[in-house]
Design an enzyme around this catalytic site. Sequence first.
Site, mmCIF file in Angstrom:
data_model
loop_
_atom_site.group_PDB
_atom_site.id
_atom_site.type_symbol
_atom_site.label_atom_id
_atom_site.label_comp_id
_atom_site.label_asym_id
_atom_site.label_seq_id
_atom_site.Cartn_x
_atom_site.Cartn_y
_atom_site.Cartn_z
ATOM 1 N N TYR A 153 12.426 -1.067 8.329
ATOM 2 C CA TYR A 153 11.454 -0.116 8.904
ATOM 3 C C TYR A 153 12.132 0.815 9.917
ATOM 4 O O TYR A 153 11.905 2.024 9.925
ATOM 5 C CB TYR A 153 10.348 -0.936 9.562
ATOM 6 N N LYS A 157 12.307 4.815 9.571
ATOM 7 C CA LYS A 157 11.673 5.687 10.572
ATOM 8 C C LYS A 157 12.691 6.586 11.277
ATOM 9 O O LYS A 157 12.368 7.712 11.670
ATOM 10 C CB LYS A 157 10.888 4.837 11.582
HETATM 11 P P1 NDP Z 1 -2.213 0.879 8.101
HETATM 12 O O1 NDP Z 1 -1.559 -0.240 7.377
HETATM 13 O O2 NDP Z 1 -3.474 0.624 8.868
HETATM 14 O O3 NDP Z 1 -2.462 2.113 7.116
HETATM 15 C C1 NDP Z 1 -1.466 2.566 6.260
HETATM 16 C C2 NDP Z 1 -2.115 3.184 5.057
HETATM 17 O O4 NDP Z 1 -1.079 3.643 4.169
HETATM 18 C C3 NDP Z 1 -2.964 2.179 4.270
HETATM 19 O O5 NDP Z 1 -4.198 2.755 3.956
HETATM 20 C C4 NDP Z 1 -2.107 1.920 3.044
HETATM 21 O O6 NDP Z 1 -2.855 1.586 1.892
HETATM 22 C C5 NDP Z 1 -1.428 3.251 2.847
HETATM 23 N N1 NDP Z 1 -0.266 3.126 1.974
HETATM 24 C C6 NDP Z 1 0.669 2.147 1.975
HETATM 25 N N2 NDP Z 1 1.558 2.356 1.000
HETATM 26 C C7 NDP Z 1 1.180 3.501 0.363
HETATM 27 C C8 NDP Z 1 1.701 4.234 -0.741
HETATM 28 N N3 NDP Z 1 2.798 3.811 -1.404
HETATM 29 N N4 NDP Z 1 1.057 5.342 -1.140
HETATM 30 C C9 NDP Z 1 -0.066 5.770 -0.489
HETATM 31 N N5 NDP Z 1 -0.598 5.118 0.555
HETATM 32 C C10 NDP Z 1 0.022 3.986 0.974
HETATM 33 O O7 NDP Z 1 -1.074 1.445 9.075
HETATM 34 P P2 NDP Z 1 -1.160 2.347 10.398
HETATM 35 O O8 NDP Z 1 -2.356 3.204 10.383
HETATM 36 O O9 NDP Z 1 -0.899 1.465 11.538
HETATM 37 O O10 NDP Z 1 0.161 3.224 10.191
HETATM 38 C C11 NDP Z 1 0.148 4.566 9.757
HETATM 39 C C12 NDP Z 1 1.536 5.147 9.957
HETATM 40 O O11 NDP Z 1 1.892 5.051 11.330
HETATM 41 C C13 NDP Z 1 2.623 4.397 9.195
HETATM 42 O O12 NDP Z 1 3.589 5.293 8.721
HETATM 43 C C14 NDP Z 1 3.211 3.492 10.253
HETATM 44 O O13 NDP Z 1 4.515 3.107 9.944
HETATM 45 C C15 NDP Z 1 3.140 4.392 11.454
HETATM 46 N N6 NDP Z 1 3.203 3.716 12.747
HETATM 47 C C16 NDP Z 1 2.267 2.781 13.093
HETATM 48 C C17 NDP Z 1 2.348 2.166 14.324
HETATM 49 C C18 NDP Z 1 1.362 1.142 14.781
HETATM 50 O O14 NDP Z 1 1.577 0.564 15.845
HETATM 51 N N7 NDP Z 1 0.278 0.888 14.060
HETATM 52 C C19 NDP Z 1 3.434 2.480 15.260
HETATM 53 C C20 NDP Z 1 4.348 3.476 14.787
HETATM 54 C C21 NDP Z 1 4.213 4.074 13.582
HETATM 55 P P3 NDP Z 1 -3.165 0.025 1.547
HETATM 56 O O15 NDP Z 1 -3.891 -0.516 2.737
HETATM 57 O O16 NDP Z 1 -3.970 0.113 0.307
HETATM 58 O O17 NDP Z 1 -1.814 -0.604 1.367
#
Ligand code: NDP
Length: 245
Positions: A153, A157
Site C-alpha cells: 500500500y 500510494k
Molecule cells: P473504503 O474501503 O470505505 O471504500 C473504497 C471503495 O473502493 C469501496 O467502495 C470499494 O468497493 C471500491 N473499490 C475497491 N476496489 C475497486 C476496484 N478495483 N474498482 C472500483 N472500485 C473499487 O475505503 P476508504 O473510503 O477509506 O478509502 C478511499 C480511498 O482513500 C482509498 O484510495 C484509500 O486508500 C484512501 N485512503 C483512506 C484512508 C483512511 O484512513 N480511510 C487514509 C488514506 C487514504 P468494494 O467495497 O465493493 O470493494
Amino acid sequence: MSGLVEGRTAIVTGAGQGIGLAIATLLSEQGARVALVDLDADRVKQAAADLGGPALGLACDVTDEAAVDRVVRETVEEFGGLDIHVNNAGITRDASLRKMPVEDFDAVINVHLRGTWLGVRAASAVMRDAGSGSIVNISSLSGKSGNPGQTNYSAAKAGIVGLTKAAAKEVAHKNVRVNAVQPGLIRTAMTEAMPPEIFAEREAAIPMKRAGEPREVAGAVLFLASDLSSYMTGGVLEVGGGRLM
Ligand code: NDP
C-alpha cells in the site's frame, strides 16, 4: 449563490461508500453532475439516486482498461463533457513482508497504481481536447512515511504521487491540472477493519487527537476540483490533522 463546481461534470471512483461517497456528495451539493463508479452496481446506482441531483451509478473495476475507458465515454455521452475526475478506489491487504503473498502485493498495486493510471489517461484525453479539467488522485500519508505491514500500500500510494507529478507536467500546457490528496487516519470501513488498539494508538499520535471524517477529505478534493485552485498542479495536499507533518 451558485456552487463551487456548478454545471461541471465529475467522475468519482470507489464512490459506493466511505471517502468516495463523501466526495461525490460534496461535489453534487456544489452543483456538479456526478458519475459514481464502484465494483458493486446496485450499491452505486442507489448512492447516485440518493444524491438527488443529476447523477449516474456505473459499475467498473478500475483495473480493467476497457471498463475505465467505457465509464469515461458513457459519462461524456450522458452529461456532455468531463471536468473533474477523482481516482479514489482503493483496497488494503496488510501483512508483514514475511507473511505477504505476492498476490496481495499485486492486487494492491493494481487497484491503486494501475487503476489511477488508467483513470488519469482516459480522463486527461478528454480534458486535453476540451482545454480544461482537474484530476485529483487519492494517495495516503502511508505513501509519505511508509507504514509497517503496508509495503504494498505504501509503495502504491507513493507511486501515485510520482504519477500525479509526471502527468501534471504532461498536460499543464493544455490547462489540465493533476493534483493529489494524502489523507491520514480517516474513519471509514477501511480503517474500521483495523484492530481497535492499533486504531487508538494511531489516533493518539495525531496532533489534533482525533481521526478525520470522510467529508474533511472531500473538502480538500472540492478545493482542487474547483477554480479556487486554478494555479495549482502537481501538488499534494495532506489531510491528516497534523500527522506526519
Ligand atoms: P473504503 O474501503 O470505505 O471504500 C473504497 C471503495 O473502493 C469501496 O467502495 C470499494 O468497493 C471500491 N473499490 C475497491 N476496489 C475497486 C476496484 N478495483 N474498482 C472500483 N472500485 C473499487 O475505503 P476508504 O473510503 O477509506 O478509502 C478511499 C480511498 O482513500 C482509498 O484510495 C484509500 O486508500 C484512501 N485512503 C483512506 C484512508 C483512511 O484512513 N480511510 C487514509 C488514506 C487514504 P468494494 O467495497 O465493493 O470493494
